[in-house]
Design a protein around this motif. Sequence first.
Motif, PDB file in Angstrom:
ATOM      1  N   UNK A   1     -43.465  16.273 -43.656  1.00  0.00           N
ATOM      2  CA  UNK A   1     -42.994  17.570 -44.132  1.00  0.00           C
ATOM      3  C   UNK A   1     -42.637  18.429 -42.928  1.00  0.00           C
ATOM      4  N   UNK A   2     -41.491  19.067 -43.006  1.00  0.00           N
ATOM      5  CA  UNK A   2     -41.077  19.948 -41.914  1.00  0.00           C
ATOM      6  C   UNK A   2     -41.880  21.233 -41.879  1.00  0.00           C
ATOM      7  N   UNK A   3     -42.632  21.521 -42.939  1.00  0.00           N
ATOM      8  CA  UNK A   3     -43.245  22.834 -43.084  1.00  0.00           C
ATOM      9  C   UNK A   3     -44.755  22.873 -42.898  1.00  0.00           C
ATOM     10  N   UNK A   4     -45.438  21.769 -43.071  1.00  0.00           N
ATOM     11  CA  UNK A   4     -46.895  21.811 -43.135  1.00  0.00           C
ATOM     12  C   UNK A   4     -47.527  22.342 -41.863  1.00  0.00           C
ATOM     13  N   UNK A   5     -47.003  21.992 -40.727  1.00  0.00           N
ATOM     14  CA  UNK A   5     -47.591  22.445 -39.475  1.00  0.00           C
ATOM     15  C   UNK A   5     -47.081  23.810 -39.039  1.00  0.00           C
ATOM     16  N   UNK A   6     -46.389  24.496 -39.901  1.00  0.00           N
ATOM     17  CA  UNK A   6     -45.919  25.844 -39.610  1.00  0.00           C
ATOM     18  C   UNK A   6     -46.812  26.843 -40.340  1.00  0.00           C
ATOM     19  N   UNK A   7     -47.793  27.421 -39.650  1.00  0.00           N
ATOM     20  CA  UNK A   7     -48.725  28.335 -40.322  1.00  0.00           C
ATOM     21  C   UNK A   7     -48.032  29.498 -41.023  1.00  0.00           C
ATOM     22  N   UNK A   8     -46.960  30.011 -40.451  1.00  0.00           N
ATOM     23  CA  UNK A   8     -46.273  31.130 -41.103  1.00  0.00           C
ATOM     24  C   UNK A   8     -45.649  30.717 -42.428  1.00  0.00           C
ATOM     25  N   UNK A   9     -45.089  29.520 -42.485  1.00  0.00           N
ATOM     26  CA  UNK A   9     -44.535  28.997 -43.744  1.00  0.00           C
ATOM     27  C   UNK A   9     -45.650  28.861 -44.780  1.00  0.00           C
ATOM     28  N   UNK A  10     -46.798  28.329 -44.374  1.00  0.00           N
ATOM     29  CA  UNK A  10     -47.903  28.167 -45.312  1.00  0.00           C
ATOM     30  C   UNK A  10     -48.430  29.527 -45.777  1.00  0.00           C
ATOM     31  N   UNK A  11     -48.524  30.481 -44.870  1.00  0.00           N
ATOM     32  CA  UNK A  11     -48.951  31.835 -45.265  1.00  0.00           C
ATOM     33  C   UNK A  11     -48.003  32.406 -46.319  1.00  0.00           C
ATOM     34  N   UNK A  12     -46.709  32.262 -46.073  1.00  0.00           N
ATOM     35  CA  UNK A  12     -45.718  32.783 -47.023  1.00  0.00           C
ATOM     36  C   UNK A  12     -45.827  32.095 -48.377  1.00  0.00           C
ATOM     37  N   UNK A  13     -45.933  30.764 -48.374  1.00  0.00           N
ATOM     38  CA  UNK A  13     -46.029  30.033 -49.639  1.00  0.00           C
ATOM     39  C   UNK A  13     -47.286  30.417 -50.419  1.00  0.00           C
ATOM     40  N   UNK A  14     -48.417  30.464 -49.730  1.00  0.00           N
ATOM     41  CA  UNK A  14     -49.673  30.773 -50.408  1.00  0.00           C
ATOM     42  C   UNK A  14     -49.687  32.207 -50.931  1.00  0.00           C
ATOM     43  N   UNK A  15     -49.262  33.150 -50.112  1.00  0.00           N
ATOM     44  CA  UNK A  15     -49.229  34.553 -50.535  1.00  0.00           C
ATOM     45  C   UNK A  15     -48.280  34.747 -51.704  1.00  0.00           C
ATOM     46  N   UNK A  16     -47.108  34.151 -51.623  1.00  0.00           N
ATOM     47  CA  UNK A  16     -46.113  34.277 -52.688  1.00  0.00           C
ATOM     48  C   UNK A  16     -46.607  33.629 -53.976  1.00  0.00           C
ATOM     49  N   UNK A  17     -47.209  32.451 -53.866  1.00  0.00           N
ATOM     50  CA  UNK A  17     -47.707  31.769 -55.064  1.00  0.00           C
ATOM     51  C   UNK A  17     -48.826  32.567 -55.726  1.00  0.00           C
TER      52      UNK A  17
END
Length: 155
Positions: free
Chosen positions: A118-134
């Motif tokens: 996954x291009x996104x898993x190791x990007x903490x900012x992407x994970x923060x955005x996904x979790x907060x948005x969800x």
Amino acid sequence: MRHDRIPDDLKRLAFEFFYWFSRFEFALKEARYLKSTEEGAKAEVSWDLFIEMNRDGYHLTPAGQALIDAKPQRQIVGDGELAFRDVGFNAGATDLERVVRLANTVRNNLFHGGKHGSDYWDEPNRMRDLLTTAIKAIDDLAAQAGLQGDYERYY
């Protein structure tokens, strides 16, 4: 990302996501959005029933739109290895169906593990955005479906 390299704020956010996701599933069970209502059956949430019963009353919120725009990917079986691909929807999929399926995708990806590829898993900012948005999208689902009491545990 190795456990010892996950920032503390992201660990807390992952807990918050799991907490609210599980509270929402509890609220769905309490409202009898169940796969089976037969006595003795496992009490499993029917997301399809929830979508069917709420499709006309759902209004896409900014958080729902942000989740759709974020395009969390689903892990699939690729040619000889596991891969990630955008979640596909049938023609005519409602906004509610998209938001529900994508929130479940975030949950499944976070809970079920292996993220290499996954291009996104190791990007903490992407994970923060996904979790907060969800989390915000799930909050909105609970409010629009009238499930706040069980969701927020105010009886």
